[in-house]
Design an enzyme around this catalytic site. Sequence first.
Site, PDB file in Angstrom:
ATOM      1  N   GLU A  70      79.678  10.084  31.602  1.00  0.00           N
ATOM      2  CA  GLU A  70      79.111  11.154  32.275  1.00  0.00           C
ATOM      3  C   GLU A  70      80.123  11.922  33.716  1.00  0.00           C
ATOM      4  OE1 GLU A  70      74.707  13.239  32.840  1.00  0.00           O
ATOM      5  OE2 GLU A  70      75.417  10.719  32.698  1.00  0.00           O
ATOM      6  N   GLU A 110      66.954  16.198  29.095  1.00  0.00           N
ATOM      7  CA  GLU A 110      67.457  16.441  30.402  1.00  0.00           C
ATOM      8  C   GLU A 110      67.117  17.615  31.842  1.00  0.00           C
ATOM      9  OE1 GLU A 110      69.916  12.901  32.177  1.00  0.00           O
ATOM     10  OE2 GLU A 110      70.621  14.731  32.320  1.00  0.00           O
TER      11      GLU A 110
END
Length: 281
Positions: free
Chosen positions: A157, A258
């Site tokens: 990520e 998220e």
Amino acid sequence: MIDVTAASQHSFTVNLSILFSELPLLERPAAAAAAGFTAGELWWPFGEEHSPSEAELDALRKAFTDAGVQLTGLNFLDDLSKGARGTVSVPSEKDRFRANVPVAAELAASLGTKALNALYGNRIEGVDPAEQDELALENLVLAAKAAHGIGAILLIEALNVVESPDYPLVSAGAAVEIVDKVNAATGLGNAKFLCDLYHLAKNGEDLAAVIDTCADRFGHVQIADNPGRNEPGTGELDFEDLFARLTAAGYTGPIGLEYRPSTGVSADSFGWLPREHRAAK
């Protein structure tokens, strides 16, 4: 109000480390189910404990299975609870990360989780970045092999430089470069890019261009509006366009919610997504 026509083509998974955080961890899967969701994901859920007890692991498994919620994604040891951004490239955390790999993989396997996220780790003052990158590649190879052993992918990520100034992967290109290095080293092809549209937007990236050029590397997508990191519709991102672009680019994986609920009450933050679209497909 967001037109969710394009969104309806996708499955959604709720990040239960940031949403429903007003509740104890073990109550969150049931709360997600009550809101209509059937899939959730987690950052490493045991704080700094890299090898939790069997009782703790069993309690977490039971919380998900009792709620009928599938755990779709799990972080390896990330140390987010103490402000770190992963442990993969941190020399002092080498032993803890490597001890955590089989623990996280076994937990994932027991719940049918098919994506494991390995946050790269911050740059450490006084340590040669090349040394950290060498260690990171070694650790990511181990993690990719462990993920492959349970039929899962390894996610890498990019974060945003504003909130994570010591984290070196702060662009889609930087993360994809590591993905390619891991795949070249293992030959497995199971390392993928975790495309968090909030982090990329906060970095000033062209989200449409990232989707158009990198979608074949995507293993997962996460969303929050920018600025604020709240639910879609509270900021400036055009989610109608982004969902449509993901579909057009051939992305068929889940989209992780998220974000922080703008009111502080998670159950009130899903109005943008009709209940009939919340259950995983």
